[in-house]
Design an enzyme around this catalytic site. Sequence first.
Site, mmCIF file in Angstrom:
data_model
loop_
_atom_site.group_PDB
_atom_site.id
_atom_site.type_symbol
_atom_site.label_atom_id
_atom_site.label_comp_id
_atom_site.label_asym_id
_atom_site.label_seq_id
_atom_site.Cartn_x
_atom_site.Cartn_y
_atom_site.Cartn_z
ATOM 1 N N GLU A 79 87.075 -41.510 28.743
ATOM 2 C CA GLU A 79 86.427 -41.956 27.617
ATOM 3 C C GLU A 79 87.492 -41.946 26.476
ATOM 4 O OE1 GLU A 79 83.836 -38.758 26.162
ATOM 5 O OE2 GLU A 79 84.583 -37.659 28.030
ATOM 6 N N CYS A 111 82.248 -37.114 30.146
ATOM 7 C CA CYS A 111 83.373 -36.600 30.958
ATOM 8 C C CYS A 111 82.906 -36.574 32.467
ATOM 9 C CB CYS A 111 83.027 -34.957 30.693
ATOM 10 S SG CYS A 111 83.897 -34.797 28.859
ATOM 11 N N HIS A 233 82.417 -28.443 35.226
ATOM 12 C CA HIS A 233 83.132 -29.071 34.314
ATOM 13 C C HIS A 233 83.468 -28.104 33.015
ATOM 14 C CE1 HIS A 233 83.969 -31.620 30.858
ATOM 15 N NE2 HIS A 233 82.939 -31.457 30.011
HETATM 16 N N1 COA Z 1 84.836 -12.829 18.728
HETATM 17 C C1 COA Z 1 84.291 -13.059 19.854
HETATM 18 N N2 COA Z 1 83.439 -14.186 19.887
HETATM 19 C C2 COA Z 1 83.049 -14.675 18.830
HETATM 20 C C3 COA Z 1 83.600 -14.510 17.874
HETATM 21 C C4 COA Z 1 84.414 -13.575 17.662
HETATM 22 N N3 COA Z 1 85.128 -12.853 16.565
HETATM 23 N N4 COA Z 1 83.110 -15.069 16.680
HETATM 24 C C5 COA Z 1 82.346 -15.982 17.507
HETATM 25 N N5 COA Z 1 82.200 -15.921 18.538
HETATM 26 C C6 COA Z 1 81.453 -16.437 19.941
HETATM 27 C C7 COA Z 1 80.178 -16.793 19.366
HETATM 28 O O1 COA Z 1 79.473 -15.841 19.492
HETATM 29 C C8 COA Z 1 80.054 -18.103 20.385
HETATM 30 O O2 COA Z 1 79.581 -17.474 21.743
HETATM 31 P P1 COA Z 1 78.166 -17.961 22.380
HETATM 32 O O3 COA Z 1 78.112 -19.513 22.485
HETATM 33 O O4 COA Z 1 78.335 -17.003 23.606
HETATM 34 O O5 COA Z 1 77.133 -17.419 21.453
HETATM 35 C C9 COA Z 1 81.230 -18.554 20.651
HETATM 36 O O6 COA Z 1 82.219 -17.764 19.962
HETATM 37 C C10 COA Z 1 81.093 -19.835 19.978
HETATM 38 O O7 COA Z 1 80.988 -19.764 18.492
HETATM 39 P P2 COA Z 1 80.018 -20.831 17.650
HETATM 40 O O8 COA Z 1 79.414 -20.214 16.622
HETATM 41 O O9 COA Z 1 79.103 -21.390 18.698
HETATM 42 O O10 COA Z 1 81.178 -21.917 17.628
HETATM 43 P P3 COA Z 1 81.035 -23.081 16.796
HETATM 44 O O11 COA Z 1 79.882 -23.370 16.003
HETATM 45 O O12 COA Z 1 82.303 -23.497 16.227
HETATM 46 O O13 COA Z 1 80.902 -24.471 18.073
HETATM 47 C C11 COA Z 1 81.524 -25.528 20.056
HETATM 48 C C12 COA Z 1 81.650 -24.085 19.370
HETATM 49 C C13 COA Z 1 82.104 -25.174 21.439
HETATM 50 C C14 COA Z 1 80.120 -25.782 20.331
HETATM 51 C C15 COA Z 1 82.297 -26.448 19.224
HETATM 52 O O14 COA Z 1 83.633 -26.178 19.362
HETATM 53 C C16 COA Z 1 82.038 -27.876 19.667
HETATM 54 O O15 COA Z 1 81.187 -28.616 19.198
HETATM 55 N N6 COA Z 1 82.909 -28.452 20.848
HETATM 56 C C17 COA Z 1 82.756 -29.751 21.341
HETATM 57 C C18 COA Z 1 81.564 -29.933 22.118
HETATM 58 C C19 COA Z 1 81.317 -29.449 23.453
HETATM 59 O O16 COA Z 1 82.366 -28.975 24.000
HETATM 60 N N7 COA Z 1 80.413 -29.074 24.093
HETATM 61 C C20 COA Z 1 80.323 -28.531 25.485
HETATM 62 C C21 COA Z 1 79.320 -29.340 26.080
HETATM 63 S S1 COA Z 1 80.128 -30.828 26.633
#
Ligand code: COA
Length: 388
Positions: A79, A111, A233
């Site tokens: 992609e 992906c 994945h």
């Molecule tokens: N210690 C431990 N864990 C922590 C933390 C800390 N200090 N602070 C946050 N976390 C955890 C959160 O609880 C969350 O865990 P959970 O999902 O089990 O609840 C995790 O870290 C991520 O936090 P979140 O607030 O969801 O992060 P974010 O809003 O920054 O988004 C993604 C994370 C992955 C969604 C973002 O990076 C993204 O959009 N990535 C691209 C899309 C992707 O990869 N999607 C996956 C499907 S293909």
Amino acid sequence: MTIGIDKINFYVPKFYVDMAKLAEARQVDPNKYLIGIGQTEMAVSPVNQDIVSMGANAAKDIITEEDKKKITMVIVATESATDNAKAAAVQIHHLLGIQPFARCFEMKEACYAATPAIQLAKDYLATRANEKVLVIASDTARYGLNSGGEPTQGAGAVAMVISHHPSIVTLNDDAVAYTEDVYDFWRPTGHKYPLVDGALSKDAYIRSFQQSWNEYAKRQGKSLSDFASLCFHVPFSKMGKKALESIIDEADETTQERLRAGYEDAVHYNRYVGNIYTGSLYLSLISLLANRDLTAGETIGLFSYGSGSVGEFFSATLVEGFEEHINKDAYQHLLEARTEVTVADYETFFNRFDNLEFDNIQDGVADDSNIFYLENIQDNIRYYHSPE
Ligand code: COA
């Protein structure tokens, strides 16, 4: 008839950034990246490693002269295409010196695309006993500096030779795919980075997994105890874990323990590379095969997911002597020989990649005589260096 993965290998760029340091720079608690997302290091792309050179680098150490004569189809799943018309498979076919009477093309569905590529290869080979197919999954996962997706970037490629009488795993005739039209992650034409609804993408992934797995279990009459391990994945290592945990209660305690431990071995390399989009599931398979004690005859369940979305659950069975074709020392060396870059340098690499600005000193080109790399671009034509 047994058709499956005869050879498998991966390539990742030689630079990485430490996720704890990236978290610090972004004023985020490092445990969010290290534990919450589950990533320790993230591959950083120099401008001279694009999907073509990474794909060729993943393939070059596993393709023999005999393979080059027998490969009649090259499929690149990506992609991160650098061209909307010319397929990267054509360039990789040329760089590797594969015989000319071959079909070469690219496949796309976020992906997911490497999975229909290997399934297509399997069907294609069913009537071609002496031919082989080269499938390459190659991507640079980029969300942008300071973006929400930044900690889930990465880059790399996986190459697989699909053939009759495979040396590593046979692909079973049991795949179940599930399609749902959802805008969780997409990249409209002309956009440098994807648009993503992070929370929706996590939900869509888990739903797709549950749908694929439930339908698979129903059709095949299988349960979790039938699998030595599951591979997912892995956009980030916490993602597959969430999917696994969403169904693990179906299993007895011994199976739960085995699948949880197997999952950790299966994401070991992914933790140090980051997201490589199409190759992530297959990097995880390599990680599992290299780091877990498995026995020939055991079956591995695999879940492939591409946003948009398509999910697929299928299985592969380990072949006698498979471990002789898994080069753990080489994988370890590739990861350990990488150079850590500072967050400031990662940002420079990132911007140079976008702007196609070559810097032979920062890219360390002097050390690259034994790999493929993008040498320059003239009149919109990409020229590659081949290993000496
Ligand atoms: N210690 C431990 N864990 C922590 C933390 C800390 N200090 N602070 C946050 N976390 C955890 C959160 O609880 C969350 O865990 P959970 O999902 O089990 O609840 C995790 O870290 C991520 O936090 P979140 O607030 O969801 O992060 P974010 O809003 O920054 O988004 C993604 C994370 C992955 C969604 C973002 O990076 C993204 O959009 N990535 C691209 C899309 C992707 O990869 N999607 C996956 C499907 S293909």
